[in-house]
Design a protein around this motif. Structure first.
Motif, mmCIF file in Angstrom:
data_model
loop_
_atom_site.group_PDB
_atom_site.id
_atom_site.type_symbol
_atom_site.label_atom_id
_atom_site.label_comp_id
_atom_site.label_asym_id
_atom_site.label_seq_id
_atom_site.Cartn_x
_atom_site.Cartn_y
_atom_site.Cartn_z
ATOM 1 N N THR A 59 0.840 -1.198 0.000
ATOM 2 C CA THR A 59 0.000 0.000 0.000
ATOM 3 C C THR A 59 0.878 1.252 0.000
ATOM 4 O O THR A 59 0.650 2.188 -0.760
ATOM 5 N N ARG A 108 -2.159 5.399 7.245
ATOM 6 C CA ARG A 108 -2.500 4.082 7.806
ATOM 7 C C ARG A 108 -2.235 4.144 9.312
ATOM 8 O O ARG A 108 -1.184 4.612 9.743
ATOM 9 N N HIS A 136 -10.437 -0.229 4.416
ATOM 10 C CA HIS A 136 -9.276 -0.076 3.539
ATOM 11 C C HIS A 136 -9.839 0.243 2.147
ATOM 12 O O HIS A 136 -9.809 -0.595 1.250
ATOM 13 N N GLN A 139 -7.835 -0.213 -1.241
ATOM 14 C CA GLN A 139 -7.644 -1.626 -1.582
ATOM 15 C C GLN A 139 -8.924 -2.192 -2.186
ATOM 16 O O GLN A 139 -8.894 -2.904 -3.193
ATOM 17 N N ARG A 169 -9.951 -5.639 7.251
ATOM 18 C CA ARG A 169 -10.572 -4.369 6.836
ATOM 19 C C ARG A 169 -10.883 -4.344 5.351
ATOM 20 O O ARG A 169 -11.796 -3.653 4.905
ATOM 21 N N ARG A 230 -6.068 -13.140 5.091
ATOM 22 C CA ARG A 230 -5.190 -13.598 6.171
ATOM 23 C C ARG A 230 -5.920 -13.451 7.509
ATOM 24 O O ARG A 230 -6.626 -12.454 7.715
ATOM 25 N N GLN A 232 -5.998 -12.034 10.875
ATOM 26 C CA GLN A 232 -5.282 -10.803 11.237
ATOM 27 C C GLN A 232 -4.642 -10.922 12.626
ATOM 28 O O GLN A 232 -5.157 -10.413 13.625
ATOM 29 N N PRO A 268 -5.639 -9.807 -0.872
ATOM 30 C CA PRO A 268 -5.016 -8.471 -0.816
ATOM 31 C C PRO A 268 -3.512 -8.553 -0.549
ATOM 32 O O PRO A 268 -2.804 -7.572 -0.776
ATOM 33 N N LEU A 269 -3.051 -9.706 -0.084
ATOM 34 C CA LEU A 269 -1.653 -9.957 0.291
ATOM 35 C C LEU A 269 -1.285 -9.077 1.504
ATOM 36 O O LEU A 269 -1.846 -8.013 1.653
ATOM 37 N N PRO A 270 -0.407 -9.461 2.387
ATOM 38 C CA PRO A 270 0.428 -10.655 2.290
ATOM 39 C C PRO A 270 -0.339 -11.942 2.645
ATOM 40 O O PRO A 270 -1.210 -11.926 3.489
HETATM 41 C C1 NCD Z 1 -4.123 -5.759 3.733
HETATM 42 C C2 NCD Z 1 -4.229 -4.792 4.880
HETATM 43 O O1 NCD Z 1 -3.255 -4.119 5.230
HETATM 44 O O2 NCD Z 1 -5.324 -4.687 5.393
HETATM 45 N N1 NCD Z 1 -2.905 -5.633 3.048
HETATM 46 C C3 NCD Z 1 -2.815 -4.701 2.054
HETATM 47 O O3 NCD Z 1 -2.984 -3.528 2.257
HETATM 48 N N2 NCD Z 1 -2.584 -5.152 0.822
HETATM 49 C C4 NCD Z 1 -4.441 -7.160 4.116
HETATM 50 C C5 NCD Z 1 -3.691 -7.783 5.242
HETATM 51 O O4 NCD Z 1 -2.773 -7.207 5.826
HETATM 52 O O5 NCD Z 1 -4.031 -8.931 5.566
#
Ligand code: NCD
Length: 310
Positions: A59, A108, A136, A139, A169, A230, A232, A268-270
Protein backbone atom coordinates in the motif's frame (compact mmCIF):
# COMPACT_ATOMS: atom_id res chain seq x y z
CA UNK A 1 -21.88 14.95 -11.97
CA UNK A 2 -19.37 13.33 -9.65
CA UNK A 3 -16.78 15.66 -8.19
CA UNK A 4 -13.98 14.27 -6.08
CA UNK A 5 -12.01 17.53 -5.94
CA UNK A 6 -10.81 18.15 -2.38
CA UNK A 7 -12.74 15.13 -1.05
CA UNK A 8 -11.50 12.63 1.53
CA UNK A 9 -11.62 8.90 0.80
CA UNK A 10 -12.18 7.39 4.24
CA UNK A 11 -14.77 4.68 3.71
CA UNK A 12 -16.42 2.96 0.78
CA UNK A 13 -19.76 2.98 2.57
CA UNK A 14 -20.47 6.55 1.55
CA UNK A 15 -19.48 6.15 -2.12
CA UNK A 16 -22.27 6.23 -4.69
CA UNK A 17 -22.32 3.87 -7.64
CA UNK A 18 -21.45 6.72 -10.01
CA UNK A 19 -18.45 7.65 -7.83
CA UNK A 20 -17.29 4.03 -7.82
CA UNK A 21 -17.59 3.84 -11.60
CA UNK A 22 -15.79 7.16 -12.00
CA UNK A 23 -12.81 5.74 -10.09
CA UNK A 24 -12.86 2.58 -12.19
CA UNK A 25 -12.98 4.35 -15.56
CA UNK A 26 -10.32 6.83 -14.46
CA UNK A 27 -8.10 3.96 -13.29
CA UNK A 28 -8.50 2.24 -16.67
CA UNK A 29 -7.04 5.36 -18.31
CA UNK A 30 -4.06 5.29 -15.97
CA UNK A 31 -3.10 1.66 -16.66
CA UNK A 32 -0.47 2.46 -19.32
CA UNK A 33 1.12 4.96 -16.90
CA UNK A 34 1.04 2.53 -13.98
CA UNK A 35 2.49 -0.15 -16.27
CA UNK A 36 5.42 2.11 -17.22
CA UNK A 37 4.41 2.36 -20.89
CA UNK A 38 3.66 6.10 -20.76
CA UNK A 39 4.70 8.99 -18.54
CA UNK A 40 2.87 12.06 -17.30
CA UNK A 41 3.45 15.02 -14.98
CA UNK A 42 -0.13 16.04 -14.23
CA UNK A 43 0.60 16.34 -10.49
CA UNK A 44 3.85 18.27 -10.90
CA UNK A 45 4.29 20.62 -7.95
CA UNK A 46 2.02 18.61 -5.66
CA UNK A 47 3.22 16.89 -2.51
CA UNK A 48 1.74 13.82 -0.82
CA UNK A 49 2.41 13.06 2.85
CA UNK A 50 2.62 9.32 3.34
CA UNK A 51 1.97 8.53 7.01
CA UNK A 52 2.26 4.83 7.76
CA UNK A 53 1.91 4.16 11.47
CA UNK A 54 1.31 0.42 10.84
CA UNK A 55 3.36 -2.04 8.73
CA UNK A 56 2.93 -1.93 4.96
CA UNK A 57 4.78 -2.88 1.82
CA UNK A 58 2.33 -2.77 -1.08
CA UNK A 59 0.00 0.00 0.00
CA UNK A 60 2.77 2.41 0.94
CA UNK A 61 4.89 1.74 -2.13
CA UNK A 62 1.94 1.80 -4.51
CA UNK A 63 0.63 5.12 -3.13
CA UNK A 64 4.10 6.59 -3.39
CA UNK A 65 4.72 5.15 -6.88
CA UNK A 66 1.34 6.45 -8.02
CA UNK A 67 2.14 9.97 -6.79
CA UNK A 68 5.62 10.01 -8.27
CA UNK A 69 4.51 8.56 -11.61
CA UNK A 70 2.03 11.43 -11.84
CA UNK A 71 4.93 13.86 -11.48
CA UNK A 72 4.20 14.63 -7.81
CA UNK A 73 6.49 14.23 -4.83
CA UNK A 74 6.28 12.43 -1.52
CA UNK A 75 7.32 13.05 2.08
CA UNK A 76 6.84 10.23 4.53
CA UNK A 77 6.71 9.05 8.12
CA UNK A 78 7.07 5.37 8.92
CA UNK A 79 6.03 4.00 12.32
CA UNK A 80 4.63 5.73 15.39
CA UNK A 81 7.97 5.57 17.19
CA UNK A 82 9.64 7.90 14.69
CA UNK A 83 6.85 10.50 14.79
CA UNK A 84 5.57 13.06 17.28
CA UNK A 85 2.58 10.80 17.97
CA UNK A 86 5.05 8.93 20.18
CA UNK A 87 5.48 12.15 22.18
CA UNK A 88 1.75 12.31 22.75
CA UNK A 89 0.74 14.66 19.93
CA UNK A 90 -2.90 14.25 18.91
CA UNK A 91 -3.87 13.03 15.47
CA UNK A 92 -5.56 16.34 14.69
CA UNK A 93 -2.48 18.37 15.64
CA UNK A 94 -0.30 16.06 13.55
CA UNK A 95 -2.70 16.50 10.64
CA UNK A 96 -2.55 20.31 10.94
CA UNK A 97 1.24 20.20 10.88
CA UNK A 98 1.27 17.95 7.81
CA UNK A 99 -1.24 20.23 6.06
CA UNK A 100 1.25 23.09 6.13
CA UNK A 101 3.64 21.01 3.99
CA UNK A 102 1.53 18.71 1.84
CA UNK A 103 -1.41 18.82 -0.60
CA UNK A 104 -2.81 15.38 0.21
CA UNK A 105 -2.39 12.84 3.02
CA UNK A 106 -2.36 9.04 2.77
CA UNK A 107 -2.56 7.56 6.27
CA UNK A 108 -2.50 4.08 7.81
CA UNK A 109 -3.11 3.72 11.53
CA UNK A 110 -4.02 0.89 13.92
CA UNK A 111 -6.96 2.80 15.37
CA UNK A 112 -10.26 2.63 13.45
CA UNK A 113 -11.42 6.18 12.75
CA UNK A 114 -7.91 7.70 12.93
CA UNK A 115 -7.97 8.92 9.28
CA UNK A 116 -11.37 10.56 9.89
CA UNK A 117 -10.01 12.34 12.96
CA UNK A 118 -7.20 13.74 10.82
CA UNK A 119 -9.55 14.63 7.98
CA UNK A 120 -11.80 16.58 10.35
CA UNK A 121 -8.84 18.74 11.37
CA UNK A 122 -7.65 19.79 7.89
CA UNK A 123 -8.87 21.08 4.53
CA UNK A 124 -6.64 18.96 2.30
CA UNK A 125 -7.89 15.50 1.18
CA UNK A 126 -7.12 12.56 3.44
CA UNK A 127 -6.99 9.05 1.96
CA UNK A 128 -7.46 6.14 4.35
CA UNK A 129 -4.73 3.57 3.66
CA UNK A 130 -6.12 1.19 6.32
CA UNK A 131 -7.42 1.99 9.81
CA UNK A 132 -7.04 -0.97 12.16
CA UNK A 133 -9.87 -3.43 11.74
CA UNK A 134 -11.99 -0.68 10.17
CA UNK A 135 -11.70 -0.08 6.44
CA UNK A 136 -9.28 -0.08 3.54
CA UNK A 137 -11.15 1.78 0.80
CA UNK A 138 -8.36 2.11 -1.77
CA UNK A 139 -7.64 -1.63 -1.58
CA UNK A 140 -11.33 -2.41 -2.07
CA UNK A 141 -11.51 -0.15 -5.12
CA UNK A 142 -8.55 -1.95 -6.66
CA UNK A 143 -10.17 -5.27 -5.76
CA UNK A 144 -13.37 -4.27 -7.54
CA UNK A 145 -11.36 -3.02 -10.52
CA UNK A 146 -9.59 -6.40 -10.60
CA UNK A 147 -12.86 -8.35 -10.54
CA UNK A 148 -14.14 -6.23 -13.45
CA UNK A 149 -10.92 -6.74 -15.43
CA UNK A 150 -10.57 -10.46 -14.72
CA UNK A 151 -14.21 -11.42 -15.31
CA UNK A 152 -15.29 -8.63 -17.71
CA UNK A 153 -18.25 -7.86 -15.42
CA UNK A 154 -19.36 -7.69 -11.78
CA UNK A 155 -23.11 -8.20 -12.05
CA UNK A 156 -24.17 -11.83 -11.99
CA UNK A 157 -21.10 -13.16 -10.16
CA UNK A 158 -21.01 -15.34 -7.07
CA UNK A 159 -18.21 -14.05 -4.87
CA UNK A 160 -16.88 -15.81 -1.76
CA UNK A 161 -15.13 -13.64 0.84
CA UNK A 162 -13.11 -16.07 2.96
CA UNK A 163 -11.20 -15.98 6.25
CA UNK A 164 -11.04 -13.28 8.90
CA UNK A 165 -14.12 -11.24 8.05
CA UNK A 166 -14.24 -9.70 11.51
CA UNK A 167 -10.84 -8.03 11.64
CA UNK A 168 -10.03 -7.97 7.91
CA UNK A 169 -10.57 -4.37 6.84
CA UNK A 170 -10.34 -5.01 3.08
CA UNK A 171 -13.42 -7.24 3.11
CA UNK A 172 -15.45 -4.63 4.99
CA UNK A 173 -14.72 -2.02 2.34
CA UNK A 174 -15.16 -4.49 -0.52
CA UNK A 175 -18.56 -5.66 0.76
CA UNK A 176 -19.79 -2.04 0.83
CA UNK A 177 -18.73 -1.66 -2.82
CA UNK A 178 -20.24 -4.97 -3.94
CA UNK A 179 -23.54 -3.96 -2.31
CA UNK A 180 -24.07 -1.69 -5.35
CA UNK A 181 -24.00 -4.65 -7.76
CA UNK A 182 -26.17 -7.63 -8.55
CA UNK A 183 -23.93 -10.23 -6.91
CA UNK A 184 -24.36 -13.29 -4.74
CA UNK A 185 -22.01 -13.04 -1.75
CA UNK A 186 -20.89 -16.03 0.29
CA UNK A 187 -19.30 -14.93 3.56
CA UNK A 188 -17.06 -17.79 4.69
CA UNK A 189 -15.55 -17.57 8.17
CA UNK A 190 -15.42 -19.30 11.55
CA UNK A 191 -18.39 -18.18 13.64
CA UNK A 192 -16.08 -16.12 15.89
CA UNK A 193 -14.67 -14.20 12.91
CA UNK A 194 -17.92 -13.33 11.13
CA UNK A 195 -18.52 -10.19 9.11
CA UNK A 196 -19.55 -7.37 11.48
CA UNK A 197 -23.29 -6.65 11.69
CA UNK A 198 -22.68 -3.08 10.50
CA UNK A 199 -21.59 -4.49 7.15
CA UNK A 200 -24.19 -7.25 6.81
CA UNK A 201 -26.93 -4.74 7.73
CA UNK A 202 -25.80 -2.57 4.84
CA UNK A 203 -25.91 -5.58 2.50
CA UNK A 204 -29.41 -6.46 3.71
CA UNK A 205 -30.63 -2.86 3.35
CA UNK A 206 -29.37 -2.73 -0.23
CA UNK A 207 -31.07 -6.05 -1.01
CA UNK A 208 -27.86 -7.98 -1.72
CA UNK A 209 -28.18 -11.76 -1.80
CA UNK A 210 -25.71 -13.10 0.75
CA UNK A 211 -25.18 -16.09 3.00
CA UNK A 212 -22.87 -16.77 5.94
CA UNK A 213 -21.20 -20.16 6.35
CA UNK A 214 -18.19 -21.97 7.81
CA UNK A 215 -18.17 -24.48 4.95
CA UNK A 216 -15.25 -23.50 2.72
CA UNK A 217 -15.28 -26.46 0.31
CA UNK A 218 -18.99 -26.21 -0.43
CA UNK A 219 -18.66 -22.46 -1.05
CA UNK A 220 -15.84 -23.02 -3.53
CA UNK A 221 -18.13 -25.12 -5.73
CA UNK A 222 -20.41 -22.13 -6.21
CA UNK A 223 -17.93 -19.27 -6.37
CA UNK A 224 -16.83 -17.49 -9.55
CA UNK A 225 -14.44 -15.42 -7.46
CA UNK A 226 -12.76 -16.58 -4.25
CA UNK A 227 -11.32 -13.68 -2.22
CA UNK A 228 -9.02 -15.15 0.45
CA UNK A 229 -7.82 -13.18 3.48
CA UNK A 230 -5.19 -13.60 6.17
CA UNK A 231 -6.24 -14.20 9.77
CA UNK A 232 -5.28 -10.80 11.24
CA UNK A 233 -2.78 -11.91 13.88
CA UNK A 234 -2.10 -8.37 15.13
CA UNK A 235 -5.76 -7.85 16.12
CA UNK A 236 -5.96 -10.81 18.52
CA UNK A 237 -5.50 -10.00 22.21
CA UNK A 238 -4.81 -13.67 22.95
CA UNK A 239 -2.13 -15.43 20.81
CA UNK A 240 -3.77 -18.81 21.55
CA UNK A 241 -6.96 -17.58 19.83
CA UNK A 242 -4.94 -16.69 16.73
CA UNK A 243 -3.32 -20.13 16.74
CA UNK A 244 -6.76 -21.74 16.81
CA UNK A 245 -7.80 -20.01 13.61
CA UNK A 246 -4.62 -19.44 11.66
CA UNK A 247 -4.90 -22.45 9.35
CA UNK A 248 -8.66 -22.68 9.27
CA UNK A 249 -8.98 -22.29 5.48
CA UNK A 250 -6.19 -23.21 3.09
CA UNK A 251 -6.78 -22.97 -0.65
CA UNK A 252 -4.81 -25.62 -2.53
CA UNK A 253 -4.44 -26.27 -6.24
CA UNK A 254 -6.28 -29.59 -5.83
CA UNK A 255 -9.20 -27.89 -4.13
CA UNK A 256 -9.54 -25.36 -6.96
CA UNK A 257 -9.30 -28.07 -9.63
CA UNK A 258 -11.89 -30.26 -7.90
CA UNK A 259 -14.41 -27.52 -7.20
CA UNK A 260 -14.19 -24.97 -10.00
CA UNK A 261 -11.03 -24.78 -12.16
CA UNK A 262 -12.26 -21.55 -13.80
CA UNK A 263 -12.44 -19.69 -10.52
CA UNK A 264 -10.73 -16.30 -10.08
CA UNK A 265 -8.58 -16.30 -6.95
CA UNK A 266 -7.82 -13.06 -5.17
CA UNK A 267 -6.00 -11.97 -2.00
CA UNK A 268 -5.02 -8.47 -0.82
CA UNK A 269 -1.65 -9.96 0.29
CA UNK A 270 0.43 -10.65 2.29
CA UNK A 271 -0.51 -14.35 2.34
CA UNK A 272 0.79 -16.38 5.26
CA UNK A 273 -0.19 -19.89 4.25
CA UNK A 274 -3.86 -19.57 3.30
CA UNK A 275 -3.08 -19.94 -0.43
CA UNK A 276 -0.68 -22.78 -1.28
CA UNK A 277 2.21 -21.75 -3.49
CA UNK A 278 1.19 -24.12 -6.32
CA UNK A 279 -2.08 -22.19 -6.74
CA UNK A 280 0.12 -19.53 -8.41
CA UNK A 281 0.34 -21.80 -11.49
CA UNK A 282 -3.40 -21.63 -12.13
CA UNK A 283 -4.68 -19.17 -14.75
CA UNK A 284 -7.27 -17.87 -12.28
CA UNK A 285 -4.66 -16.89 -9.68
CA UNK A 286 -5.14 -13.13 -9.91
CA UNK A 287 -3.49 -11.84 -6.73
CA UNK A 288 -0.33 -10.54 -8.34
CA UNK A 289 -2.29 -8.88 -11.14
CA UNK A 290 -4.58 -7.47 -8.44
CA UNK A 291 -1.58 -5.92 -6.69
CA UNK A 292 -0.41 -4.38 -9.96
CA UNK A 293 -3.80 -2.69 -10.37
CA UNK A 294 -3.16 -0.83 -7.10
CA UNK A 295 -0.98 1.79 -8.73
CA UNK A 296 -3.54 2.68 -11.43
CA UNK A 297 -6.38 2.91 -8.93
CA UNK A 298 -4.35 5.09 -6.56
CA UNK A 299 -3.28 7.28 -9.50
CA UNK A 300 -6.96 7.70 -10.29
CA UNK A 301 -7.83 8.67 -6.71
CA UNK A 302 -4.91 11.09 -6.33
CA UNK A 303 -5.66 12.81 -9.62
CA UNK A 304 -9.39 13.06 -8.84
CA UNK A 305 -9.02 14.53 -5.36
CA UNK A 306 -6.32 16.94 -6.54
CA UNK A 307 -8.32 17.99 -9.59
CA UNK A 308 -5.92 16.92 -12.35
CA UNK A 309 -6.69 14.87 -15.43
CA UNK A 310 -4.75 13.33 -18.30
C1 NCD B 1 -4.12 -5.76 3.73
C2 NCD B 1 -4.23 -4.79 4.88
O1 NCD B 1 -3.25 -4.12 5.23
O2 NCD B 1 -5.32 -4.69 5.39
N1 NCD B 1 -2.91 -5.63 3.05
C3 NCD B 1 -2.81 -4.70 2.05
O3 NCD B 1 -2.98 -3.53 2.26
N2 NCD B 1 -2.58 -5.15 0.82
C4 NCD B 1 -4.44 -7.16 4.12
C5 NCD B 1 -3.69 -7.78 5.24
O4 NCD B 1 -2.77 -7.21 5.83
O5 NCD B 1 -4.03 -8.93 5.57
Amino acid sequence: MVDFLGQDVLSTKSLSKSEIEKVMTTAEGFLPYANKEKTTEILKGKLMASLFYEPSTRTKLSFESAMQRLGGRVVSVVGIESSSLAKGETLSDTAKVVETYADVIAVRHSQPGAPREMADAVDIPVLNAGDGAGEHPTQALLDLFTIQNERGKIDGLTIALVGDLKYGRTVHSLAYLLAHYDVNLILVSPDQLKMPAEVTNDLAEKGVVFSETEDFEESLKQADVCYMTRIQKERFADPAEYDRFKDVYILTKELVEQSNPEMTIMHPLPRVGEISLNVDELPGAAYFRQMRNGVAVRMALLSLVLGASL
